[in-house]
Design an enzyme around this catalytic site. Structure first.
Site, short mmCIF file in Angstrom:
data_model
loop_
_atom_site.label_atom_id
_atom_site.label_comp_id
_atom_site.label_asym_id
_atom_site.label_seq_id
_atom_site.Cartn_x
_atom_site.Cartn_y
_atom_site.Cartn_z
CE1 TYR A 253 -4.18 2.32 0.42
CE2 TYR A 253 -2.69 3.15 2.84
CZ TYR A 253 -4.00 3.37 1.38
OH TYR A 253 -4.25 4.35 1.72
CB THR B 284 -13.83 4.89 4.80
OG1 THR B 284 -12.96 4.10 4.47
CG2 THR B 284 -13.75 6.57 5.55
N PRO B 285 -16.15 2.77 5.05
CG PRO B 285 -18.19 2.87 4.30
CD PRO B 285 -16.92 3.77 4.28
CB SER B 286 -12.41 0.04 2.75
OG SER B 286 -11.87 1.39 3.08
NE ARG C 145 -2.95 4.19 11.67
CZ ARG C 145 -2.33 2.88 11.24
NH1 ARG C 145 -1.66 2.30 11.17
NH2 ARG C 145 -3.27 3.37 9.93
P1 NAD Z 1 -13.78 3.03 1.29
O1 NAD Z 1 -12.37 2.12 0.44
O2 NAD Z 1 -14.73 2.51 1.50
O3 NAD Z 1 -14.48 2.76 -0.70
C1 NAD Z 1 -13.58 3.02 -2.01
C2 NAD Z 1 -14.60 2.28 -3.06
O4 NAD Z 1 -13.94 2.07 -4.57
C3 NAD Z 1 -15.57 2.17 -2.94
O5 NAD Z 1 -17.16 2.20 -3.11
C4 NAD Z 1 -15.97 1.06 -4.18
O6 NAD Z 1 -16.53 0.46 -4.74
C5 NAD Z 1 -14.31 1.49 -5.09
N1 NAD Z 1 -13.59 0.73 -6.18
C6 NAD Z 1 -12.87 -0.32 -5.36
N2 NAD Z 1 -12.15 -0.72 -6.75
C7 NAD Z 1 -13.16 -0.12 -8.08
C8 NAD Z 1 -12.54 -0.27 -9.31
N3 NAD Z 1 -11.63 -0.69 -9.91
N4 NAD Z 1 -13.13 1.33 -9.91
C9 NAD Z 1 -14.34 1.98 -9.66
N5 NAD Z 1 -14.17 2.35 -8.06
C10 NAD Z 1 -13.36 0.89 -7.19
O7 NAD Z 1 -12.98 4.49 0.40
P2 NAD Z 1 -11.81 4.79 1.32
O8 NAD Z 1 -11.68 4.77 2.62
O9 NAD Z 1 -12.71 6.34 1.65
O10 NAD Z 1 -11.35 5.06 0.62
C11 NAD Z 1 -10.63 6.17 -0.66
C12 NAD Z 1 -8.72 6.14 -1.25
O11 NAD Z 1 -8.35 6.78 0.12
C13 NAD Z 1 -8.56 5.11 -1.60
O12 NAD Z 1 -7.52 5.51 -2.47
C14 NAD Z 1 -7.78 4.63 0.11
O13 NAD Z 1 -6.58 4.25 -0.58
C15 NAD Z 1 -7.20 6.49 1.01
N6 NAD Z 1 -7.10 6.82 1.89
C16 NAD Z 1 -7.92 5.84 2.99
C17 NAD Z 1 -7.79 6.21 3.73
C18 NAD Z 1 -8.81 5.29 4.86
O14 NAD Z 1 -8.28 5.67 6.26
N7 NAD Z 1 -10.43 5.35 5.36
C19 NAD Z 1 -6.39 6.52 4.74
C20 NAD Z 1 -6.23 7.50 3.56
C21 NAD Z 1 -6.08 7.14 2.32
#
Ligand code: NAD
Length: 249
Positions: free
Chosen positions: A151, A186-188, A209
């Protein structure tokens, strides 16, 4: 209205930060084009805000991105939000994991930017310029975390990609920044916590953290998304903007 008159494309918009960003940008007057693979999530987003138009799009499919870009009018803003969190060290990472994460987290940005940039540059001649925002993470070149080998590698690549685009197009009023959030509820994230051996402890560890003693909410992040896509950030480009509640103090 901070984004009045702007047409903004947002990926991964069915849930999490992508969805919250689509709603925040629309609330600031933007015409939002939201994409995701989750048709159901997109349908409920359209119900929540009828001004948002949606398209089911797999961000790993470069040809589909190109075809959609050819149908859409030129953009002012592009927010590449899609990404996947691989859990594990270098010893847990397979070639298939590597290919999947790079395809979704990095190559998708190469494809959207290549598809939308010519139109953005052309439109920018009339409007004064466009803005690209790429979702990176605090886990990247900013900071290392356990079990975030792949990641963090992809998100460091996002920062490099961002700086390259910023350097190449700065003279054409095209800005490109990366966003580096800490742990956001978030959901993930909830499914990562639920799949841990001890979910209660896993949540405590994520919170521990964060010096502010809590997870970020999506609403802690969207003001920075709006700022970086708006003209208020007109002198900001090539930056990895950290929104981390003090993790990297
Ligand atoms: P999430 O992971 O809960 O949701 C991700 C969305 O991406 C879902 O709606 C899913 O259907 C969609 N998705 C997955 N595969 C896909 C594809 N092939 N094509 C199109 N859409 C697709 O959302 P989140 O946690 O807000 O994460 C969003 C971004 O933020 C990601 O890039 C993640 O790496 C980054 N991020 C997340 C966090 C965190 O703690 N949640 C922190 C830093 C960065």
């Amino acid at each position: 209205m901070r984004l009045q008159g702007k047409r903004i494309f947002i990926s991964a918009a069915a849930q999490g930060m992508g969805r919250a960003s689509a709603l925040a940008c629309a609330a600031q007057g933007a015409e939002v084009i939201a994409v995701d693979i989750n048709a159901e999530g997109l349908a409920s987003l359209e119900v929540e805000n009828a001004a948002i138009t949606t398209h089911v799009l797999d961000m790993r499919d470069g040809a589909a991105i190109k075809a959609l870009a050819a149908q859409l009018p030129p953009l002012d803003g592009l927010f590449n939000c899609a990404g996947f969190v691989h859990n594990g060290t270098v010893l847990d990472c397979t070639d298939a994991d590597w290919e999947f994460s790079f395809s979704l987290n990095v190559q998708s940005m190469f494809h959207t930017i290549q598809a939308f940039l010519p139109g953005m540059l052309e439109r920018g001649k009339q409007t004064g310029g466009g803005a690209i925002l790429n979702m990176a993470s605090m886990a990247s070149s900013v900071k290392g975390f356990p079990n975030r080998f792949l990641y963090g590698t992809t998100k460091a690549a996002v920062i490099g990609l961002t700086k390259g685009i910023a350097a190449d197009f700065v003279k054409q009023n095209l800005r490109c920044n990366a966003l580096c959030p800490a742990t956001v509820d978030t959901p993930s994230l909830r499914s990562r916590i639920a799949s841990a051996a001890d979910p209660v402890q896993a949540e405590k560890d994520f919170i521990a953290r964060q010096p502010m003693g809590r997870l970020a909410t999506v609403d802690d992040i969207t003001p920075m998304v709006v700022f970086l896509l708006s003209d208020e950030s007109r002198f900001v480009t090539g930056q990895a903007v950290v929104v981390d509640g003090g993790v990297t103090i």
